[in-house]
Design a protein around this motif. Structure first.
Motif, PDB file in Angstrom:
ATOM      1  N   GLN A   1       0.801  -1.214   0.000  1.00 50.94           N
ATOM      2  CA  GLN A   1       0.000   0.000   0.000  1.00 50.94           C
ATOM      3  C   GLN A   1       0.837   1.268   0.000  1.00 50.94           C
ATOM      4  OE1 GLN A   1      -2.529  -0.412   3.489  1.00 50.94           O
ATOM      5  NE2 GLN A   1      -4.286  -0.684   2.146  1.00 50.94           N
ATOM      6  N   LEU A   2       2.047   1.194   0.501  1.00 55.13           N
ATOM      7  CA  LEU A   2       2.898   2.375   0.649  1.00 55.13           C
ATOM      8  C   LEU A   2       4.251   2.118   0.007  1.00 55.13           C
ATOM      9  CD1 LEU A   2       2.248   2.835   4.465  1.00 55.13           C
ATOM     10  CD2 LEU A   2       1.176   4.163   2.657  1.00 55.13           C
ATOM     11  N   GLN A   3       4.807   3.129  -0.640  1.00 56.20           N
ATOM     12  CA  GLN A   3       6.121   2.999  -1.244  1.00 56.20           C
ATOM     13  C   GLN A   3       6.848   4.326  -1.149  1.00 56.20           C
ATOM     14  OE1 GLN A   3       7.856   0.209  -2.844  1.00 56.20           O
ATOM     15  NE2 GLN A   3       9.410   1.756  -2.384  1.00 56.20           N
ATOM     16  N   SER A  23      -1.634   3.588  -2.152  1.00 55.64           N
ATOM     17  CA  SER A  23      -2.571   2.924  -3.052  1.00 55.64           C
ATOM     18  C   SER A  23      -3.874   3.721  -3.052  1.00 55.64           C
ATOM     19  CB  SER A  23      -2.823   1.492  -2.599  1.00 55.64           C
ATOM     20  OG  SER A  23      -3.513   1.480  -1.370  1.00 55.64           O
ATOM     21  N   GLU A  24      -4.636   3.606  -4.123  1.00 60.28           N
ATOM     22  CA  GLU A  24      -5.877   4.379  -4.222  1.00 60.28           C
ATOM     23  C   GLU A  24      -6.886   4.004  -3.150  1.00 60.28           C
ATOM     24  OE1 GLU A  24      -5.741   5.299  -9.035  1.00 60.28           O
ATOM     25  OE2 GLU A  24      -7.454   4.296  -8.143  1.00 60.28           O
ATOM     26  N   ALA A  73      -4.779  14.146  -4.100  1.00 61.52           N
ATOM     27  CA  ALA A  73      -5.138  14.087  -5.526  1.00 61.52           C
ATOM     28  C   ALA A  73      -4.095  13.272  -6.292  1.00 61.52           C
ATOM     29  CB  ALA A  73      -5.240  15.483  -6.102  1.00 61.52           C
ATOM     30  N   ARG A  74      -2.867  13.274  -5.778  1.00 60.83           N
ATOM     31  CA  ARG A  74      -1.781  12.482  -6.367  1.00 60.83           C
ATOM     32  C   ARG A  74      -1.465  11.249  -5.539  1.00 60.83           C
ATOM     33  NH1 ARG A  74      -0.584  17.735  -7.898  1.00 60.83           N
ATOM     34  NH2 ARG A  74       0.139  17.972 -10.052  1.00 60.83           N
ATOM     35  N   ASN A  75      -2.300  10.982  -4.518  1.00 57.68           N
ATOM     36  CA  ASN A  75      -2.066   9.811  -3.635  1.00 57.68           C
ATOM     37  C   ASN A  75      -0.642   9.806  -3.095  1.00 57.68           C
ATOM     38  OD1 ASN A  75      -4.677   8.686  -4.020  1.00 57.68           O
ATOM     39  ND2 ASN A  75      -4.015   7.878  -5.993  1.00 57.68           N
TER      40      ASN A  75
END
Length: 121
Positions: A1-3, A23-24, A73-75
């Motif tokens: 989910q996270l990077q 992740s969205e 908006a850009r996650n």
């Protein structure tokens, strides 16, 4: 989910911006934290942002030099690092928690892979 990404080598006094891509499906009312771990040292909480209650927290060691921000908006959650010092050298991780930034210094629910930041002349 996270990077986490954006690490690299920078000279003392320089700046670097790290990004944490979400992740969205990641709820935006979570707290998002940044942590770091230097070689041979314990993990250290760098700071945390919680948009849902408009709060941002920083460790004393980075206060006034680092800025955490978010752009859902850009996650993405960012860690802007300025006036870098050799002691900022570490692997940096982003994390998320459903309980926002409450007790974030003791860890969070979800973790991403880290990115290495080296501050050296």
């Amino acid at each position: 989910q996270l990077q986490a990404s954006g690490g690299g080598t920078v000279q003392p006094g320089g700046s670097l911006r790290l990004s944490c891509t979400l992740s969205e499906s990641t709820p935006t009312d979570y707290g998002f934290g940044w942590f770091r771990q230097a070689p041979g040292k314990e993990r250290e909480a760098v700071g945390c942002i919680s948009d849902s209650d408009d709060r941002t927290y920083y460790a004393d060691s980075v206060k006034g030099r680092f800025i955490i921000s978010s752009d859902f908006a850009r996650n993405t959650v960012y860690l802007q690092m300025n006036s870098l010092k050799p002691e900022d050298t570490a692997v940096y991780y982003c994390a998320a928690d459903r309980f926002r930034c409450i007790d974030y210094t003791n860890g969070m629910d979800y973790w991403g892979k880290g990115t290495l930041v080296t501050v050296s002349s």
